[in-house]
Enzyme design. Structure first.
Site, PDB file in Angstrom:
ATOM      1  N   VAL A  93       0.835  -1.213   0.000  1.00  0.00           N
ATOM      2  CA  VAL A  93       0.000   0.000   0.000  1.00  0.00           C
ATOM      3  C   VAL A  93       0.866   1.259   0.000  1.00  0.00           C
ATOM      4  O   VAL A  93       0.628   2.202  -0.759  1.00  0.00           O
ATOM      5  CB  VAL A  93      -0.988   0.007   1.193  1.00  0.00           C
ATOM      6  CG1 VAL A  93      -1.874   1.247   1.143  1.00  0.00           C
ATOM      7  CG2 VAL A  93      -1.858  -1.254   1.180  1.00  0.00           C
ATOM      8  N   LYS A 122     -13.699  -5.637   9.355  1.00  0.00           N
ATOM      9  CA  LYS A 122     -14.309  -4.647   8.463  1.00  0.00           C
ATOM     10  C   LYS A 122     -15.778  -4.400   8.819  1.00  0.00           C
ATOM     11  O   LYS A 122     -16.234  -3.254   8.842  1.00  0.00           O
ATOM     12  CB  LYS A 122     -14.148  -5.104   7.013  1.00  0.00           C
ATOM     13  CG  LYS A 122     -12.679  -5.111   6.576  1.00  0.00           C
ATOM     14  CD  LYS A 122     -12.507  -5.833   5.258  1.00  0.00           C
ATOM     15  CE  LYS A 122     -11.053  -5.935   4.848  1.00  0.00           C
ATOM     16  NZ  LYS A 122     -10.863  -6.848   3.707  1.00  0.00           N
TER      17      LYS A 122
HETATM   18  N1  HSE Z   1      -6.704 -10.230   2.353  1.00  0.00           N
HETATM   19  C1  HSE Z   1      -7.672  -9.185   2.245  1.00  0.00           C
HETATM   20  C2  HSE Z   1      -8.748  -9.585   1.227  1.00  0.00           C
HETATM   21  C3  HSE Z   1      -6.982  -7.920   1.850  1.00  0.00           C
HETATM   22  O1  HSE Z   1      -8.586 -10.624   0.604  1.00  0.00           O
HETATM   23  O2  HSE Z   1      -9.741  -8.923   1.059  1.00  0.00           O
HETATM   24  C4  HSE Z   1      -7.800  -6.694   2.021  1.00  0.00           C
HETATM   25  O3  HSE Z   1      -8.173  -6.494   3.344  1.00  0.00           O
END
Ligand code: HSE
Length: 414
Positions: free
Chosen positions: A12, A200
């Protein structure tokens, strides 16, 4: 000139530099000021890079430099990210981060600190990578009461499930492929066990309801137990299996929040979100359903969200962007066992008739599903609106009566 520091030059971080340098002119126009990176913190050296002289291994140099008003944290993980971000906010520096572990674990504390010091703490890239979702929920949809959010929030698991559904690849083969293609981390446990999606949905829930929801309070199941047989039953039912993070408000004032694989109807807008893509459905009382779709991970999609936050920060040096939630309220999350769900059950006994009769006796009303090439002795059925505590007891009763439970999967309501 707004001088910034970037903590971390991984996927990133290097993407942020790439976006900032390749779109310099348009970014300057939008920010109404030129943005320049003064420091990049990384333990490694990158002598081949044109901006190699900006690298430092000394965080204190950044902290003590009063010309740095914005720090971008893209290290990932809880430490040292948390200590660095806290120190920056205590030293008058706004922070932009893509770090979902950090926001999910410490969001309330860091937002309070930012508010106290009249600084910005922005994290658009922490959920959905390149998909705008934090800003839409906190600004564009702010007039709504959000009753529910349901999302495919992890690209790796969505890629694996898509391979299982479309190509009948089994779970471990699909996981290997995801790793070879660089989608899954070398240690993909956080993806396949649902922890990444959990962080999330906790961030989205905290933002929508103004109360921090911690991952430890959320029921989380991954996809490692999903088999091709389950995929076939989902097809017979009329849908596909997706790993869903879901939160909704309940009549008792609490929220129900969980991450688990679910049967999703072919009619649902999330059913066609495939491969590494993410999809997030937000149900507002005024807007109805709004769906966000796009790349939830990857260098440039994530970097674009980080840079958008940097631009916002530069434009709001003197005025805080209003993002805030309070610390967790006790008893805010309904215990998983108390929640109700429609569920699919796959089970096996000496013969199918016995298995079906036992399931009907234990559950009352069931609806049988029949998959292609169903072997004698295996059954699949659904049960409507059962409390999870009762479901767990009923599954135990099935086992004691000689019917082995092979899997059970929630059926979605969107
Ligand atoms: N490993 C995570 C995904 C990366 O596959 O969405 C993004 O958070």
């Amino acid at each position: 000139m707004a001088e910034i520091a970037v903590l971390g030059h991984g996927v990133v971080g290097s993407g942020v530099l790439e976006v900032l340098y390749s779109h310099r002119d348009s970014i300057t126009k939008r920010a109404k000021e030129e943005i320049d990176v003064k420091y990049i913190l990384d333990l490694r050296d990158f002598p081949e890079l044109p901006y190699h002289e900006k690298f430092t291994k000394d965080f204190n140099k950044i902290l003590q430099d009063e010309s740095i008003k914005i720090v971008v944290e893209v290290l990932g993980g809880l430490e040292p990210a948390f200590s660095y971000v806290k120190a920056c906010l205590e030293h008058g520096k706004s922070v932009v981060t893509s770090n979902k572990e950090l926001v999910a674990a410490k969001g309330a504390e860091l937002l309070a600190l930012a508010q106290k010091n009249n600084l910005n703490f922005l994290f658009e890239a922490s959920v959905g990578g390149g998909i705008p979702i934090i800003r839409p929920i906190s600004q564009c949809l702010a007039a709504n009461e959000v009753s529910e959010i349901a999302g495919i929030l992890n690209g790796t698991t969505n890629f694996i499930l898509t391979k299982m559904i479309r190509e009948r690849m089994d779970f471990s083969e699909a996981l290997k492929m995801a790793q070879q293609l660089g989608y899954a981390e070398r240690n993909p446990a956080a993806d396949v066990e649902g922890d990444d999606a959990c962080r999330k949905i906790c961030i989205l829930a905290s933002l929508s309801y103004g109360t921090h929801v911690y991952p430890k309070d959320v029921h989380t199941e991954g996809i490692s137990k999903i088999t091709l047989e389950d995929v076939s039953y989902a097809e017979a039912w009329g849908g596909v299996i997706k790993l869903i993070g879901q939160v909704k408000t309940l009549e008792n004032g609490k929220i129900q929040i969980e991450v688990c694989p679910m049967f999703v109807s072919r009619e649902s807008q999330l059913a066609t979100v495939d491969d590494v893509f993410n999809g997030i459905l937000v149900r507002g009382d005024a807007t109805g359903d709004v769906v966000f779709y796009g790349k939830g991970a990857g260098k440039l999609p994530t970097a674009s969200a980080v840079v958008a936050d940097i631009i916002d920060c530069v434009k709001h040096f003197k005025a805080r962007k209003y993002l805030f939630w309070e610390d967790a309220r006790e008893d805010y999350v309904e215990p998983y066992e108390n929640t109700f769900e429609d569920v699919f059950v796959r089970a096996k006994a000496v013969n199918s008739d016995f298995a079906l009769e036992t399931a009907s006796r234990v559950f009352g009303e069931i609806t049988r599903l029949i998959r292609k090439e169903e072997p004698e002795g295996e059954i699949g059925f659904t049960v409507a609106n059962i409390q999870v505590s009762k479901l767990q007891k009923s599954l135990e009763s099935l086992e004691s009566a000689g019917v082995s439970v092979l899997n059970h999967i929630k059926i979605s309501d969107f």
